[in-house]
Motif scaffolding. Structure first.
Motif, PDB file in Angstrom:
ATOM      1  N   ALA A   1     -16.714  19.118  25.662  1.00 58.24           N
ATOM      2  CA  ALA A   1     -15.765  19.537  26.705  1.00 58.24           C
ATOM      3  C   ALA A   1     -14.817  19.907  27.089  1.00 58.24           C
ATOM      4  O   ALA A   1     -13.812  20.655  26.558  1.00 58.24           O
ATOM      5  N   PRO A   2     -14.652  20.513  28.602  1.00 59.39           N
ATOM      6  CA  PRO A   2     -14.148  21.845  29.090  1.00 59.39           C
ATOM      7  C   PRO A   2     -12.749  21.690  28.749  1.00 59.39           C
ATOM      8  O   PRO A   2     -11.931  22.731  28.783  1.00 59.39           O
ATOM      9  N   PHE A   3     -12.016  20.683  28.637  1.00 62.90           N
ATOM     10  CA  PHE A   3     -10.696  20.206  28.857  1.00 62.90           C
ATOM     11  C   PHE A   3      -9.963  19.224  27.374  1.00 62.90           C
ATOM     12  O   PHE A   3      -9.328  18.891  27.199  1.00 62.90           O
ATOM     13  N   GLY A   4     -10.923  19.051  26.386  1.00 64.60           N
ATOM     14  CA  GLY A   4     -10.852  18.758  24.967  1.00 64.60           C
ATOM     15  C   GLY A   4     -11.059  17.105  25.316  1.00 64.60           C
ATOM     16  O   GLY A   4     -10.537  16.544  24.190  1.00 64.60           O
ATOM     17  N   LEU A   5     -11.378  16.037  26.114  1.00 60.42           N
ATOM     18  CA  LEU A   5     -11.638  15.302  26.205  1.00 60.42           C
ATOM     19  C   LEU A   5     -12.654  14.580  27.284  1.00 60.42           C
ATOM     20  O   LEU A   5     -13.409  14.729  27.396  1.00 60.42           O
ATOM     21  N   TYR A   6     -13.281  13.611  26.403  1.00 56.68           N
ATOM     22  CA  TYR A   6     -14.664  13.038  27.024  1.00 56.68           C
ATOM     23  C   TYR A   6     -14.366  11.844  27.191  1.00 56.68           C
ATOM     24  O   TYR A   6     -13.654  11.021  26.692  1.00 56.68           O
ATOM     25  N   VAL A   7     -15.937  11.133  27.235  1.00 55.73           N
ATOM     26  CA  VAL A   7     -14.892   9.184  27.690  1.00 55.73           C
ATOM     27  C   VAL A   7     -16.561   8.815  27.300  1.00 55.73           C
ATOM     28  O   VAL A   7     -17.742   8.911  27.311  1.00 55.73           O
TER      29      VAL A   7
ATOM     30  N   LYS B   1     -20.474   0.407  45.276  1.00 49.73           N
ATOM     31  CA  LYS B   1     -20.295   1.851  45.000  1.00 49.73           C
ATOM     32  C   LYS B   1     -19.999   3.040  45.675  1.00 49.73           C
ATOM     33  O   LYS B   1     -19.366   3.898  45.399  1.00 49.73           O
ATOM     34  N   ASN B   2     -20.261   2.623  47.077  1.00 45.27           N
ATOM     35  CA  ASN B   2     -19.630   3.938  48.030  1.00 45.27           C
ATOM     36  C   ASN B   2     -18.589   3.702  47.871  1.00 45.27           C
ATOM     37  O   ASN B   2     -17.739   5.003  47.976  1.00 45.27           O
ATOM     38  N   THR B   3     -17.103   3.205  47.785  1.00 46.17           N
ATOM     39  CA  THR B   3     -16.007   2.977  47.728  1.00 46.17           C
ATOM     40  C   THR B   3     -15.924   4.322  45.876  1.00 46.17           C
ATOM     41  O   THR B   3     -14.467   5.319  47.036  1.00 46.17           O
ATOM     42  N   CYS B   4     -16.720   3.916  45.097  1.00 41.07           N
ATOM     43  CA  CYS B   4     -16.282   5.361  44.017  1.00 41.07           C
ATOM     44  C   CYS B   4     -16.565   6.537  44.391  1.00 41.07           C
ATOM     45  O   CYS B   4     -16.312   7.474  44.642  1.00 41.07           O
ATOM     46  N   SER B   5     -17.682   6.554  45.036  1.00 42.32           N
ATOM     47  CA  SER B   5     -18.323   8.401  45.871  1.00 42.32           C
ATOM     48  C   SER B   5     -17.758   8.646  46.303  1.00 42.32           C
ATOM     49  O   SER B   5     -17.230  10.466  46.521  1.00 42.32           O
ATOM     50  N   GLN B   6     -16.302   8.266  47.608  1.00 43.25           N
ATOM     51  CA  GLN B   6     -15.422   8.889  47.715  1.00 43.25           C
ATOM     52  C   GLN B   6     -14.334   9.451  47.303  1.00 43.25           C
ATOM     53  O   GLN B   6     -13.933  10.389  47.153  1.00 43.25           O
ATOM     54  N   LYS B   7     -14.510   9.059  45.778  1.00 44.80           N
ATOM     55  CA  LYS B   7     -13.175   9.074  44.989  1.00 44.80           C
ATOM     56  C   LYS B   7     -13.508  10.053  43.377  1.00 44.80           C
ATOM     57  O   LYS B   7     -12.701  10.169  43.036  1.00 44.80           O
ATOM     58  N   LEU B   8     -14.618  10.148  43.231  1.00 46.30           N
ATOM     59  CA  LEU B   8     -15.131  10.241  42.220  1.00 46.30           C
ATOM     60  C   LEU B   8     -15.863  11.604  42.242  1.00 46.30           C
ATOM     61  O   LEU B   8     -16.453  11.704  43.403  1.00 46.30           O
ATOM     62  N   HIS B   9     -15.647  13.117  41.909  1.00 42.50           N
ATOM     63  CA  HIS B   9     -15.938  13.657  41.761  1.00 42.50           C
ATOM     64  C   HIS B   9     -15.601  15.287  40.352  1.00 42.50           C
ATOM     65  O   HIS B   9     -15.423  14.298  39.369  1.00 42.50           O
ATOM     66  N   LYS B  10     -15.406  16.783  40.195  1.00 45.48           N
ATOM     67  CA  LYS B  10     -15.191  16.930  39.609  1.00 45.48           C
ATOM     68  C   LYS B  10     -14.066  17.171  38.943  1.00 45.48           C
ATOM     69  O   LYS B  10     -13.257  17.047  39.235  1.00 45.48           O
ATOM     70  N   ALA B  11     -14.444  16.385  37.682  1.00 44.76           N
ATOM     71  CA  ALA B  11     -12.773  16.996  37.048  1.00 44.76           C
ATOM     72  C   ALA B  11     -12.112  17.763  36.556  1.00 44.76           C
ATOM     73  O   ALA B  11     -12.747  18.216  35.731  1.00 44.76           O
ATOM     74  N   GLU B  12     -10.697  17.867  37.387  1.00 46.47           N
ATOM     75  CA  GLU B  12     -10.664  19.391  36.860  1.00 46.47           C
ATOM     76  C   GLU B  12      -9.533  19.499  35.563  1.00 46.47           C
ATOM     77  O   GLU B  12      -9.546  20.270  35.021  1.00 46.47           O
ATOM     78  N   ASN B  13      -8.936  18.489  35.505  1.00 39.43           N
ATOM     79  CA  ASN B  13      -7.873  18.191  34.332  1.00 39.43           C
ATOM     80  C   ASN B  13      -8.187  16.581  33.779  1.00 39.43           C
ATOM     81  O   ASN B  13      -7.864  15.402  34.371  1.00 39.43           O
ATOM     82  N   ARG B  14      -7.195  16.275  32.923  1.00 39.36           N
ATOM     83  CA  ARG B  14      -6.858  15.353  32.157  1.00 39.36           C
ATOM     84  C   ARG B  14      -6.330  14.537  32.952  1.00 39.36           C
ATOM     85  O   ARG B  14      -7.265  13.501  33.294  1.00 39.36           O
TER      86      ARG B  14
ATOM     87  N   ILE C   1      -4.104  11.825  23.659  1.00 36.47           N
ATOM     88  CA  ILE C   1      -4.336  12.416  24.524  1.00 36.47           C
ATOM     89  C   ILE C   1      -2.770  13.306  25.291  1.00 36.47           C
ATOM     90  O   ILE C   1      -3.099  13.633  26.202  1.00 36.47           O
ATOM     91  N   PHE C   2      -2.090  12.593  24.622  1.00 35.42           N
ATOM     92  CA  PHE C   2      -0.405  12.418  25.551  1.00 35.42           C
ATOM     93  C   PHE C   2       0.247  13.368  24.881  1.00 35.42           C
ATOM     94  O   PHE C   2       1.534  12.773  24.365  1.00 35.42           O
ATOM     95  N   PRO C   3       0.341  14.293  24.771  1.00 33.59           N
ATOM     96  CA  PRO C   3       0.536  15.515  23.070  1.00 33.59           C
ATOM     97  C   PRO C   3       2.531  15.771  24.173  1.00 33.59           C
ATOM     98  O   PRO C   3       3.261  15.417  22.876  1.00 33.59           O
ATOM     99  N   GLU C   4       2.567  15.622  25.431  1.00 36.53           N
ATOM    100  CA  GLU C   4       3.680  15.826  25.943  1.00 36.53           C
ATOM    101  C   GLU C   4       4.605  14.538  25.304  1.00 36.53           C
ATOM    102  O   GLU C   4       6.277  14.074  25.942  1.00 36.53           O
ATOM    103  N   GLY C   5       4.528  13.395  24.967  1.00 39.38           N
ATOM    104  CA  GLY C   5       4.757  12.115  24.983  1.00 39.38           C
ATOM    105  C   GLY C   5       5.312  11.287  25.835  1.00 39.38           C
ATOM    106  O   GLY C   5       5.409  10.148  25.737  1.00 39.38           O
ATOM    107  N   TYR C   6       4.608  11.338  27.571  1.00 41.76           N
ATOM    108  CA  TYR C   6       4.932  10.939  28.957  1.00 41.76           C
ATOM    109  C   TYR C   6       3.776  10.584  28.647  1.00 41.76           C
ATOM    110  O   TYR C   6       2.718  11.338  28.939  1.00 41.76           O
TER     111      TYR C   6
END
Length: 215
Positions: A86-92, A26-39, A120-125
Motif C-alpha cells: 500500500a503506497p501510504f500504508g492503508l488498504y481497504v 454506478k455512473n455517479t461513482c465513476s465521476q468521483k472515484l479516482h486514484k487515491a492520493e493519500n488517506r 489511522i488518525f495518528p494526529e488524534g483528529y
C-alpha cells in the motif's frame, strides 16, 4: 382489436423503470472515484460514494484496486501481510453480502503503518473531509459490545488529553441505514474505519429503538 396484454406490459415497464430509478447509479461513482492520493483523499471518496451515496457497493475489489491503485481485498484474504504494498500504508477490505453480514468496506493499516504510527488518525483528529460525528459513545472497557472487531495488534499509538479521538470511545456518522463507525481499540488508536451499506445492527444505542424491528 385491443391487445389484452398491453396493460400488464405497461405496468411492468413502469415498475421496471421505477425500480431502476431507485437503484444506485454506478455512473455517479465513476465521476468521483479516482486514484487515491493519500488517506484523506481515500476517505473523501468513500464518504461521497459509500455514505452520501451507495454506488460504491456496486464495485468489486478488483475494480477498486485498479481505480484507487491501492490494495482492495476480500475479508477472507485479510491477514498480517495484507496491504504490504500500500503506497501510504492503508488498504481497504470488502465484506460482501452473505447470510450473516451485509456489505461493508473498511480501511485498515498495513503492518508497517501499524508499527510506525499505530492509528489511522495518528494526529488524534478526524480529517476535515469528514463532518463532526453524529453520535459518540463511551465504553469503560475499551470495547463496545456486539460490534465488528478487527484483529488485535499491539500499537505504538497513545492518545493525548485534548485530542478529538479518545480511548474507549466509538464514533458514528449516520445517513439513514448507511453508517460509518470507528472500531474501539486501547489508547485511542483507530485501526479500522468502517463503512456499512446497511449498518442497523451496528447502530449507536440512541438509534436502537428506531431499528428494533430489524432482522
Amino acid at each position: 382489436m385491443p391487445n389484452k396484454y398491453l396493460p400488464a406490459l405497461l405496468a411492468a415497464l413502469i415498475f421496471c423503470g421505477c425500480t431502476a430509478a431507485n437503484q444506485p447509479n454506478k455512473n455517479t461513482c465513476s465521476q468521483k472515484l479516482h486514484k487515491a492520493e493519500n488517506r484523506d483523499d481515500l476517505i473523501k471518496q468513500m464518504y461521497q460514494t459509500g455514505f452520501l451515496d451507495e454506488c460504491l457497493y456496486q464495485y468489486t475489489p478488483e475494480q477498486l484496486t485498479a481505480i484507487w491503485q491501492i490494495p482492495v481485498i476480500f475479508q477472507k484474504d485479510d491477514s498480517d501481510n495484507a496491504g504490504d504494498d500500500a503506497p501510504f500504508g492503508l488498504y481497504v477490505v470488502h465484506q460482501p453480502l452473505n447470510e450473516y453480514q451485509r456489505p461493508m468496506f473498511y480501511i485498515r493499516m498495513n503492518q508497517t503503518a501499524m508499527n510506525q504510527v499505530g492509528s489511522i488518525f495518528p494526529e488524534g483528529y478526524f480529517p476535515d473531509v469528514l463532518p463532526k460525528p453524529d453520535f459518540i459513545e463511551q465504553y469503560a472497557d475499551n470495547f463496545a459490545p456486539s460490534t465488528f472487531r478487527p484483529r488485535i495488534h499491539p500499537t505504538v499509538y497513545r492518545d493525548k488529553p485534548g485530542d478529538q479521538i479518545q480511548h474507549g470511545t466509538k464514533y458514528f456518522w449516520v445517513n439513514g441505514y448507511r453508517i460509518i463507525s470507528t472500531g474501539i481499540y486501547p489508547h485511542g488508536a483507530i485501526i479500522s474505519f468502517n463503512f456499512y451499506k446497511d449498518g442497523r445492527i451496528y447502530t449507536p444505542s440512541e438509534l436502537r429503538n428506531k431499528y428494533r424491528f430489524f432482522k
